[in-house]
Write a protein that holds these residues in place. Structure first.
Motif, PDB file in Angstrom:
ATOM      1  N   GLY A  30     -23.129 -13.465 -74.450  1.00 49.20           N
ATOM      2  CA  GLY A  30     -22.231 -13.719 -75.335  1.00 49.20           C
ATOM      3  C   GLY A  30     -22.802 -14.259 -76.822  1.00 49.20           C
ATOM      4  N   ASN A  31     -22.300 -14.559 -77.707  1.00 49.17           N
ATOM      5  CA  ASN A  31     -22.924 -15.070 -78.927  1.00 49.17           C
ATOM      6  C   ASN A  31     -22.420 -16.184 -79.782  1.00 49.17           C
ATOM      7  OD1 ASN A  31     -22.615 -14.280 -82.181  1.00 49.17           O
ATOM      8  ND2 ASN A  31     -24.643 -13.887 -81.465  1.00 49.17           N
ATOM      9  N   ARG A  32     -22.904 -16.827 -80.338  1.00 49.25           N
ATOM     10  CA  ARG A  32     -22.579 -17.954 -81.439  1.00 49.25           C
ATOM     11  C   ARG A  32     -23.513 -18.195 -82.495  1.00 49.25           C
ATOM     12  NH1 ARG A  32     -22.876 -23.688 -78.598  1.00 49.25           N
ATOM     13  NH2 ARG A  32     -25.231 -23.421 -79.188  1.00 49.25           N
ATOM     14  N   ALA A  33     -22.851 -17.804 -83.560  1.00 46.12           N
ATOM     15  CA  ALA A  33     -23.759 -17.860 -84.575  1.00 46.12           C
ATOM     16  C   ALA A  33     -24.921 -16.922 -84.631  1.00 46.12           C
ATOM     17  CB  ALA A  33     -24.030 -19.350 -85.139  1.00 46.12           C
ATOM     18  N   LYS A  34     -26.135 -17.418 -84.816  1.00 48.63           N
ATOM     19  CA  LYS A  34     -27.226 -16.610 -84.686  1.00 48.63           C
ATOM     20  C   LYS A  34     -27.845 -16.600 -83.251  1.00 48.63           C
ATOM     21  CE  LYS A  34     -28.305 -16.892 -89.434  1.00 48.63           C
ATOM     22  NZ  LYS A  34     -29.417 -17.322 -90.503  1.00 48.63           N
TER      23      LYS A  34
END
Length: 400
Positions: A226-230
């Motif tokens: 997954g991803n969060r911001a950068k």
């Protein structure tokens, strides 16, 4: 690949006997899901269940634009070919109504959408701010029983069924605030009730994220990446359905390798393994295929001579002894949307593209689910924006 099908079946496959077709809805079915992307879609018994997603996406040059996330649970009855909006029975009596939480309020024969301002325990009333007209709001006080309780509106989340299919569990992605959240929600089908599942405050839990992938495996929900911001994640977590606790799953020391940080991957569960394809690493889309053996806790990278191009935001499901992958986005810009259908044979460990007489339009961040031998897919987005089209294809004869 598919030698086990026999020569006739293989010839039929090559002759493109398979085709997507639009799902014909009942003419009386006027209430149906909005165009959306980043929603979830699950198959349960004879129905499909769709939740969340981005349902409004307006951008203007030089402006931030407006994005609205959905929080409505829809079910599609295959027998009657109709969508139904599933209204929770007021939600869990113990569920906390948070300030600014999205709810709907029963007012006679109408449902009004609003945001919670406060809950008055002394008289059992809830104050809700309602948008009467665009830009014009008023606050009303209503009984708690008339407030329909939902999880936060969200998209790019993970949804799975419990082994008994009595519960749907959701690990949110991005909420209406525009930021990912880390919660777990459960929907009890028999009682039409949503409830937030809490774990001990001092216990470990995954960081908030979006565009991660997950399956129901072992004793609970397993998520990866997954991803969060950068930041892009490469951690694997298990949420136990029985204990309502998170635990991080570390690969065995004998595991020769492990996937890189990824977002936008797909995953399926097959024979006690989590199979994960594609996604976007820190730099670009990939077309790697990994599996995680739940018993040995070992990651394995499966090398094949051919297969789908690198992509993210595609869908995947299992039929027979094959994993089917559809669509996704494989580059920067509008040209990268895809609409090819591939099958990976778990026994032969080989890919084959399914030739199609008719294809569904290219898209990414749609969702697909299987009822018997029929694969259904809904929504997503492409260069034309959000999609509300509904397609199906009969996979019978491929990997039976």
């Amino acid at each position: 690949m598919w030698a086990f099908l026999g020569f006739a079946a293989l010839c039929a496959l090559s002759a493109a006997q398979y085709a997507f077709e639009r799902v014909e809805l009942n003419e009386d079915d006027t209430d149906r899901p909005a165009a959306s992307t980043g929603h979830s879609l699950l198959a349960r018994r004879n129905s499909l269940w769709l939740y969340g997603g981005i349902i409004e996406w307006h951008t203007k040059q030089g402006e931030k634009g407006r994005i609205q996330y959905g929080h409505v649970l829809w079910s599609f009855d295959r027998e009657d070919s109709v969508w139904e909006r599933n209204l929770p029975e007021g939600g869990s009596k113990h569920g906390k109504l948070n300030v600014n939480e999205s709810v709907e309020v029963k007012q006679g024969d109408y449902l009004l959408r609003g945001q919670v301002q406060s809950e008055r325990k002394e008289d059992g009333l809830v104050e809700v701010k309602i948008e009467q007209h665009p830009g014009h709001f008023s606050t009303i006080s209503v009984p708690r029983k008339d407030v329909l309780y939902y999880p936060p509106a969200m998209n790019m989340h993970v949804a799975v069924l419990s082994a008994s299919e009595t519960l749907m569990y959701i690990h949110p992605g991005k909420s209406k605030s525009g930021k990912p959240i880390s919660e777990v929600w459960a929907y009890l089908f028999e009682k039409d009730i949503w409830t937030q599942v809490h774990w001990p405050a001092d216990s470990a839990a995954p960081a908030a994220r979006e565009m991660h992938t997950g399956v129901s495996l072992g004793e609970g929900l397993v998520i990866y990446g997954g991803n969060r911001a950068k930041e892009t994640f490469d951690d694997l977590w298990l949420f136990s359905f029985t204990k309502s606790t998170w635990s991080r799953v570390y690969p065995d020391l004998t595991s020769p390798a492990a996937p890189p940080p990824l977002w936008g991957s797909s995953s399926v569960a097959y024979q006690n393994r989590m199979w994960m394809f594609g996604g976007h690493d820190k730099d670009q889309c990939v077309n790697d295929l990994w599996s995680f053996d739940w018993e040995s806790k070992v990651w394995e990278k499966h090398l094949t001579n051919k297969g789908p191009s690198a992509r993210k935001g595609h869908s995947a499901l299992v039929y027979g002894n094959c994993m089917f992958v559809f669509g996704g986005h494989n580059s920067v810009g509008d040209a990268g949307f895809t609409n090819d259908l591939w099958a990976f044979d778990f026994d032969e460990e080989d890919w084959e593209e399914v030739e199609l007489e008719e294809k569904a339009p290219p898209r990414n961040f749609h969702k697909a689910a299987l009822l018997d031998s029929t694969m259904y897919l809904f929504g997503g987005n492409n260069e034309d924006g959000l999609l509300d089209d509904f397609w199906k294809i009969d996979l019978a004869g491929i990997c039976d």
